[in-house]
Write a protein that holds these residues in place. Structure first.
Motif, PDB file in Angstrom:
ATOM      1  N   GLY A 246       8.859 -63.658  12.607  1.00 15.03           N
ATOM      2  CA  GLY A 246       9.341 -62.291  12.586  1.00 15.03           C
ATOM      3  C   GLY A 246      10.161 -61.971  13.814  1.00 15.03           C
ATOM      4  O   GLY A 246      10.039 -62.625  14.856  1.00 15.03           O
ATOM      5  N   THR A 247      11.025 -60.977  13.710  1.00 12.39           N
ATOM      6  CA  THR A 247      11.890 -60.580  14.804  1.00 12.39           C
ATOM      7  C   THR A 247      11.636 -59.108  15.154  1.00 12.39           C
ATOM      8  O   THR A 247      10.981 -58.365  14.417  1.00 12.39           O
ATOM      9  CB  THR A 247      13.376 -60.752  14.451  1.00 12.39           C
ATOM     10  N   GLU A 248      12.194 -58.675  16.288  1.00 10.55           N
ATOM     11  CA  GLU A 248      12.125 -57.282  16.712  1.00 10.55           C
ATOM     12  C   GLU A 248      12.754 -56.365  15.671  1.00 10.55           C
ATOM     13  O   GLU A 248      12.362 -55.197  15.539  1.00 10.55           O
ATOM     14  CB  GLU A 248      12.847 -57.128  18.060  1.00 10.55           C
ATOM     15  N   THR A 249      13.726 -56.881  14.921  1.00 12.88           N
ATOM     16  CA  THR A 249      14.443 -56.084  13.920  1.00 12.88           C
ATOM     17  C   THR A 249      13.840 -56.228  12.522  1.00 12.88           C
ATOM     18  O   THR A 249      14.508 -55.968  11.528  1.00 12.88           O
ATOM     19  CB  THR A 249      15.918 -56.507  13.886  1.00 12.88           C
ATOM     20  N   ASP A 250      12.592 -56.691  12.445  1.00 18.26           N
ATOM     21  CA  ASP A 250      11.857 -56.797  11.179  1.00 18.26           C
ATOM     22  C   ASP A 250      12.500 -57.757  10.184  1.00 18.26           C
ATOM     23  O   ASP A 250      12.427 -57.549   8.972  1.00 18.26           O
ATOM     24  CB  ASP A 250      11.687 -55.419  10.521  1.00 18.26           C
ATOM     25  N   HIS A 251      13.132 -58.781  10.696  1.00 23.73           N
ATOM     26  CA  HIS A 251      13.583 -59.889   9.847  1.00 23.73           C
ATOM     27  C   HIS A 251      12.411 -60.858   9.765  1.00 23.73           C
ATOM     28  O   HIS A 251      12.019 -61.441  10.784  1.00 23.73           O
ATOM     29  CB  HIS A 251      14.801 -60.552  10.481  1.00 23.73           C
ATOM     30  N   LYS A 252      11.834 -61.070   8.588  1.00 23.39           N
ATOM     31  CA  LYS A 252      10.590 -61.808   8.458  1.00 23.39           C
ATOM     32  C   LYS A 252      10.739 -62.991   7.509  1.00 23.39           C
ATOM     33  O   LYS A 252      11.589 -62.990   6.622  1.00 23.39           O
ATOM     34  CB  LYS A 252       9.474 -60.880   7.948  1.00 23.39           C
ATOM     35  N   GLU A 253       9.862 -63.953   7.735  1.00 21.95           N
ATOM     36  CA  GLU A 253       9.878 -65.141   6.881  1.00 21.95           C
ATOM     37  C   GLU A 253       8.486 -65.767   6.862  1.00 21.95           C
ATOM     38  O   GLU A 253       7.846 -65.933   7.903  1.00 21.95           O
ATOM     39  CB  GLU A 253      10.899 -66.155   7.406  1.00 21.95           C
ATOM     40  N   ASP A 254       8.021 -66.114   5.655  1.00 28.03           N
ATOM     41  CA  ASP A 254       6.798 -66.896   5.466  1.00 28.03           C
ATOM     42  C   ASP A 254       7.174 -68.234   4.837  1.00 28.03           C
ATOM     43  O   ASP A 254       7.921 -68.271   3.850  1.00 28.03           O
ATOM     44  CB  ASP A 254       5.811 -66.153   4.577  1.00 28.03           C
ATOM     45  N   PHE A 255       6.639 -69.303   5.416  1.00 28.62           N
ATOM     46  CA  PHE A 255       6.988 -70.650   4.984  1.00 28.62           C
ATOM     47  C   PHE A 255       5.706 -71.433   4.731  1.00 28.62           C
ATOM     48  O   PHE A 255       4.819 -71.501   5.590  1.00 28.62           O
ATOM     49  CB  PHE A 255       7.827 -71.350   6.060  1.00 28.62           C
ATOM     50  N   ILE A 256       5.585 -72.011   3.537  1.00 31.57           N
ATOM     51  CA  ILE A 256       4.447 -72.853   3.163  1.00 31.57           C
ATOM     52  C   ILE A 256       4.991 -74.183   2.660  1.00 31.57           C
ATOM     53  O   ILE A 256       5.906 -74.212   1.821  1.00 31.57           O
ATOM     54  CB  ILE A 256       3.584 -72.199   2.072  1.00 31.57           C
ATOM     55  N   SER A 257       4.454 -75.270   3.166  1.00 32.25           N
ATOM     56  CA  SER A 257       4.924 -76.594   2.768  1.00 32.25           C
ATOM     57  C   SER A 257       3.740 -77.520   2.554  1.00 32.25           C
ATOM     58  O   SER A 257       2.795 -77.532   3.363  1.00 32.25           O
ATOM     59  CB  SER A 257       5.856 -77.182   3.837  1.00 32.25           C
ATOM     60  N   PHE A 258       3.788 -78.278   1.474  1.00 32.02           N
ATOM     61  CA  PHE A 258       2.815 -79.325   1.207  1.00 32.02           C
ATOM     62  C   PHE A 258       3.589 -80.620   0.976  1.00 32.02           C
ATOM     63  O   PHE A 258       4.514 -80.667   0.164  1.00 32.02           O
ATOM     64  CB  PHE A 258       1.956 -79.005  -0.017  1.00 32.02           C
ATOM     65  N   GLY A 259       3.224 -81.672   1.689  1.00 32.05           N
ATOM     66  CA  GLY A 259       3.915 -82.945   1.559  1.00 32.05           C
ATOM     67  C   GLY A 259       2.946 -84.097   1.384  1.00 32.05           C
ATOM     68  O   GLY A 259       1.773 -84.021   1.783  1.00 32.05           O
ATOM     69  N   ASN A 281       9.596 -67.250   1.685  1.00 26.55           N
ATOM     70  CA  ASN A 281       9.727 -65.830   1.357  1.00 26.55           C
ATOM     71  C   ASN A 281      10.338 -65.130   2.559  1.00 26.55           C
ATOM     72  O   ASN A 281       9.698 -65.001   3.610  1.00 26.55           O
ATOM     73  CB  ASN A 281       8.367 -65.232   1.016  1.00 26.55           C
ATOM     74  N   ALA A 282      11.585 -64.699   2.444  1.00 29.71           N
ATOM     75  CA  ALA A 282      12.297 -64.046   3.538  1.00 29.71           C
ATOM     76  C   ALA A 282      12.562 -62.600   3.172  1.00 29.71           C
ATOM     77  O   ALA A 282      12.918 -62.290   2.035  1.00 29.71           O
ATOM     78  CB  ALA A 282      13.615 -64.759   3.820  1.00 29.71           C
ATOM     79  N   SER A 283      12.398 -61.694   4.134  1.00 33.49           N
ATOM     80  CA  SER A 283      12.627 -60.275   3.880  1.00 33.49           C
ATOM     81  C   SER A 283      13.406 -59.664   5.025  1.00 33.49           C
ATOM     82  O   SER A 283      13.312 -60.100   6.174  1.00 33.49           O
ATOM     83  CB  SER A 283      11.287 -59.535   3.703  1.00 33.49           C
ATOM     84  N   LYS A 284      14.197 -58.653   4.704  1.00 35.74           N
ATOM     85  CA  LYS A 284      14.988 -57.911   5.677  1.00 35.74           C
ATOM     86  C   LYS A 284      14.515 -56.462   5.698  1.00 35.74           C
ATOM     87  O   LYS A 284      14.145 -55.911   4.673  1.00 35.74           O
ATOM     88  CB  LYS A 284      16.469 -57.950   5.314  1.00 35.74           C
ATOM     89  N   SER A 285      14.571 -55.851   6.861  1.00 31.39           N
ATOM     90  CA  SER A 285      14.053 -54.498   6.978  1.00 31.39           C
ATOM     91  C   SER A 285      15.167 -53.484   6.733  1.00 31.39           C
ATOM     92  O   SER A 285      16.337 -53.818   6.603  1.00 31.39           O
ATOM     93  CB  SER A 285      13.432 -54.292   8.355  1.00 31.39           C
ATOM     94  N   ILE A 286      14.771 -52.216   6.697  1.00 33.87           N
ATOM     95  CA  ILE A 286      15.747 -51.138   6.517  1.00 33.87           C
ATOM     96  C   ILE A 286      16.073 -50.469   7.846  1.00 33.87           C
ATOM     97  O   ILE A 286      16.719 -49.437   7.885  1.00 33.87           O
ATOM     98  CB  ILE A 286      15.218 -50.085   5.532  1.00 33.87           C
ATOM     99  N   ASN A 287      15.615 -51.073   8.959  1.00 30.66           N
ATOM    100  CA  ASN A 287      15.837 -50.446  10.251  1.00 30.66           C
ATOM    101  C   ASN A 287      16.195 -51.509  11.280  1.00 30.66           C
ATOM    102  O   ASN A 287      15.404 -52.401  11.561  1.00 30.66           O
ATOM    103  CB  ASN A 287      14.593 -49.693  10.708  1.00 30.66           C
ATOM    104  N   VAL A 288      17.411 -51.446  11.815  1.00 33.51           N
ATOM    105  CA  VAL A 288      17.877 -52.384  12.822  1.00 33.51           C
ATOM    106  C   VAL A 288      18.261 -51.592  14.067  1.00 33.51           C
ATOM    107  O   VAL A 288      19.284 -50.913  14.097  1.00 33.51           O
ATOM    108  CB  VAL A 288      19.088 -53.192  12.313  1.00 33.51           C
ATOM    109  N   PHE A 289      17.420 -51.635  15.098  1.00 31.97           N
ATOM    110  CA  PHE A 289      17.641 -50.878  16.331  1.00 31.97           C
ATOM    111  C   PHE A 289      17.940 -49.411  16.015  1.00 31.97           C
ATOM    112  O   PHE A 289      18.829 -48.793  16.600  1.00 31.97           O
ATOM    113  CB  PHE A 289      18.787 -51.482  17.143  1.00 31.97           C
TER     114      PHE A 289
END
Length: 593
Positions: A246-259, A281-289
């Motif tokens: 995750g970032t300060e600007t609410d840019h988020k990502e969840d990553f799951i891997s099985f190998g 699963n990547a998501s973007k927020s509605i608020n950037v600074f």
């Protein structure tokens, strides 16, 4: 081809000549102190922006083998430059094993301070409960709070910090080995850069000038491995990875891997199966600074299946198969098949081996990996995958002697969706024309040719050096220049063990000049699929970074060390508008227990 100035040419010649003189002097000075060949070479890594990367690595001068993985794209992102010359690597669980089981050392504590108001600290603990079980932790912090002078001679605040914390454990059973890692990383950068009035004469406004960006990453890795011992006991590995980014600007990502991987010995050959799946699963927020943006979420699944066979004798080896990837989800759906070939022939055992490769790879440009490479990325940027449709390579490697090794390789890659990063120009009724000081990706198809050379030397365990150079050539469909990518890089790292107590190290990093650009995008969107128009282009100077350091071991527990980086007082500008720290010094002490 970029032209290097006369001053740069003289500086390079002077540095190389001095390095050779130092090596010759050190060789004669220490040759009589230790005649036993040390089988491990300690070299300093080329600079990276992470705390865990400013360190020493182990280099084994055994049979020299090239990497069989695609080279990929490396922008050598360097937001700031601090190199302690000490071991502060983010450890893998496998690195816990100690060759000397009688060593009672449990860990160390390190602390230091430097100019630019730079504190540094690190703690490492490794507890071996038994001969088969161990666990530990590793923590590190480095930050800087000084000013940096930009192209227009304006001084700006450019603080940054890198932090990591890791717990690791391993259990070695009768047949299998289980490893587990849990980690948390938190890094901060500041959008302090600006191209400068001389480059951009019209009035400009930086949307995120002086704002900070924070990157948080927490995750878990598990693996279970069984080494193949016989035809009745095949080898296998099962691996699980998860992280949340995750970032300060609410840019988020969840990553799951099985190998998984499976290696079974059959009549005359081995059957090798590996593959797995990834969920992103990547998501973007509605608020950037505080600026309203759009809300979006993308889910993608990636499946991999790579069957192959391998066979060989003492003088030759062959692996042949295919690699398949299937990706589907909200963003895209596609299926790719790549060759998976590797062959080598050794005409002179231990002296010379020739090899050839043919493969490919779908690189998922995740938020976490892209922010690590491009810390000044425009918040909420949509990313696309890069497809290395085919990589063809070949070369040779070997050893001049038990203490020297070399590798020469050439690789050709046919790439789809290669990302190039540029600044963005905008026009609004309120602010008129202005430049954002964050980078957006442009995507293009094209070809990349990479020619690499590598050489190391271990001399009586006292003088060690390692050098590596890469030359890059790009033929792109949509652009004449590979924006922000250097055309060559060269690293030279060395250690000189003057005595049992005193060790010196020196590092030289050369990077070719970069081309940079400012593009205008349609005002209606900041998506990377928009059709941009180039407004300005610039040539950034080559980078010459020479660093030296020393470590004095006072007794079994205490050591004192120092490091001087960028002693030529350059102001590197690897990213347009972002000058880096000039000469910096770091002094500290280490306590082992």
């Amino acid at each position: 081809m970029k032209t290097i100035s006369k001053w740069t040419q003289k500086s390079v010649s002077f540095i190389i000549a001095c390095s050779l003189c130092i090596l010759c002097f050190a060789q004669s000075a220490v040759a009589q102190k230790d005649s036993t060949l040390n089988k491990e070479v300690e070299v300093s890594k080329a600079y990276r922006p992470k705390v865990g990367s400013a360190s020493k690595i182990k280099f084994s001068p055994k049979k020299f083998k090239p990497s069989q993985k695609p080279t990929g794209i490396n922008y050598n992102i360097n937001s700031q430059r601090i190199n302690t010359g000490n071991n502060i690597d983010k450890l893998k669980a496998a690195e816990m094993e100690q060759t000397n089981t009688d060593d009672s050392g449990l860990g160390y504590l390190k602390a230091g301070v430097g100019n630019y108001w730079t504190p540094y600290g690190e703690f490492y603990f490794n507890k071996r409960k038994s001969k088969t079980t161990a666990f530990g932790m590793h923590y590190g912090h480095i930050s800087s709070h000084g000013d940096i002078k930009l192209e227009n001679d304006q001084k700006v605040d450019a603080p940054y910090s890198n932090n990591f914390f890791k717990l690791f454990g391993k259990h070695i059973g009768r047949k299998t080995t289980f490893s587990a890692d849990a980690f948390y990383n938190r890094d901060r950068v500041t959008f302090y850069g600006f191209p400068g009035e001389e480059r951009i004469p019209e009035p400009s406004l930086n949307t995120w000038q002086g704002e900070k960006q924070v990157y948080d990453k927490v995750g878990l890795s598990l693996s279970l491995t069984n080494e193949m011992n016989s035809r009745l006991d095949p080898g296998f590995t099962l691996a699980f990875d998860y992280y949340h980014f995750g970032t300060e600007t609410d840019h988020k990502e969840d990553f799951i891997s099985f190998g998984y991987s499976y290696d079974k010995e059959l009549d005359g050959f081995n059957l090798v199966l590996d593959g797995g799946f990834d969920f992103i699963n990547a998501s973007k927020s509605i608020n950037v600074f505080g600026v309203p943006e759009f809300d979006d979420e993308l889910k993608n699944f990636l499946f991999r299946f790579n069957p192959a066979i391998s066979l060989g004798e003492e003088t030759w080896n062959l692996k042949a198969g295919i690699m398949t990837t299937s990706i589907f989800g909200d963003d895209e759906s596609e299926f790719n098949v790549y060759p998976n070939l590797y062959t080598e022939w050794t005409p002179v055992e231990g002296v010379l081996t020739l090899f050839a490769t043919a493969d490919g790879q779908l690189n998922t440009n995740t938020l976490a990996s892209t922010y690590e490479q491009v810390p000044y990325l425009t918040p909420n940027t949509k990313l696309e995958n890069t497809n290395n449709k085919v990589n063809l390579g070949g070369g040779f490697y070997g050893n001049f002697s038990p203490s020297t090794g070399f590798r020469i390789e050439a690789k050709y890659s046919d790439i789809e969706n290669l990302p190039l990063f540029v600044l963005q120009s905008k026009t609004s009724a309120t602010n008129g024309n202005y430049i954002q000081n964050t980078f957006l990706p442009l995507y293009t198809d094209g070809n990349q040719l990479t020619i690499s050379g590598e050489l190391y030397l271990v001399s009586t365990g006292n003088v060690n050096f390692h050098m590596k150079g890469n030359y890059y050539n790009y033929d792109l469909d949509n652009y004449d220049n590979a924006w922000q990518l250097p055309d060559f890089d060269f690293t030279f790292t060395s250690t000189i063990r003057y005595s049992d107590q005193l060790t010196f190290n020196a590092d030289l990093l050369l990077e070719g000049g970069r081309d940079a650009a400012i593009y205008s995008f349609p005002e209606s969107t900041t998506e990377s699929t928009a059709l941009p128009v180039m407004e300005n282009s610039f040539s950034l100077d080559p980078v010459i970074d020479l660093s030296i350091g020393a470590n004095y071991k006072y007794n079994k527990s205490w050591s004192f060390w120092g490091r001087m980086n960028n002693i030529l007082f350059q102001r590197p500008e690897r990213w347009l508008g972002y000058q880096e720290q000039s000469f910096n010094l770091l002094l500290g002490a280490s306590y082992s227990f």
